[in-house]
Design a protein around this motif. Sequence first.
Motif, short mmCIF file in Angstrom:
data_model
loop_
_atom_site.label_atom_id
_atom_site.label_comp_id
_atom_site.label_asym_id
_atom_site.label_seq_id
_atom_site.Cartn_x
_atom_site.Cartn_y
_atom_site.Cartn_z
N ALA A 155 0.83 -1.21 0.00
CA ALA A 155 0.00 0.00 0.00
C ALA A 155 0.86 1.26 0.00
N ASP A 158 2.60 1.71 -3.45
CA ASP A 158 1.64 2.25 -4.43
C ASP A 158 1.40 3.73 -4.19
N ALA A 159 1.27 4.10 -2.94
CA ALA A 159 0.99 5.50 -2.60
C ALA A 159 2.14 6.42 -3.02
N GLN A 202 -0.04 11.08 1.00
CA GLN A 202 -0.50 9.83 0.39
C GLN A 202 -0.35 8.66 1.36
N VAL A 203 0.75 8.64 2.10
CA VAL A 203 0.97 7.58 3.09
C VAL A 203 -0.07 7.69 4.20
N GLU A 205 -3.05 8.73 4.01
CA GLU A 205 -4.35 8.25 3.54
C GLU A 205 -4.43 6.72 3.54
N VAL A 206 -3.35 6.05 3.13
CA VAL A 206 -3.41 4.59 3.10
C VAL A 206 -3.40 3.99 4.51
#
Length: 234
Positions: A155, A158-159, A202-203, A205-206
């Motif tokens: 995850a 991908d982020a 982004q991290v 959010e995951v």
Amino acid sequence: MTMNWLTHQWILAGMVSSAARFVPIPFVDDVIRGQCRRYVVTRTLEAHDRTDSLKELRAFYADDSGCVAGCLGMLAKAPIKLLLFPIRKIVAILTSVRGVPMEIIRMVLLGRTLDRLLKQETIRTGPVKPHQVLAMRESFEEAFARMDFRVVRAAMSDALSGVSGWKESAMDLAANVAGRENQAQPAGDLQADASMEEGAKQVEEVLDRPELVAVFAEFDERFDDAYSTKAIDA
């Protein structure tokens, strides 16, 4: 996981620490990682008004076991580390797909664990006893080694894959962090640029995904089980 300023700092520190593997200078990568761990602990202590405990917690976040022992150990290992440095760098770069997210995970969990302990009665007030700190370090390493972080790694990868320039920015910031080695405490927030801030966002959010929340909760449980046993036995 509810995101806040403190969690954001842990993530940024993890990004800088992960960039240490790309620094082409012997020993500097170790200094950067050590400084990032200290930064995470310092910021977490500040959030609890416990900055006086930084020295007491050294065994929790530092690789060496004290000034004399640490210096002697470094001198003894220096020739071997210099000899193996080119090989270590090649391996570090080749394994960066796994290593980068793992370093971010480690930093977040380091801060998260200390944050949870500071909310508990055991170390919330008063000086932290040496046996408690040792139990914290051993429990953390034990729990970390037993975890399966594949879902979290994927995850995070991908982020970060969609954010351009963050590694270069993290390397530049890593050079600044390395220069703080002799300071009593890391100075100020990590001055991340737009690309790093976007990567951290982004991290963040995951980390809110249910499957990742479950993994972190499992780590907490493993740590608590190990720490309750070690703290009593000490």
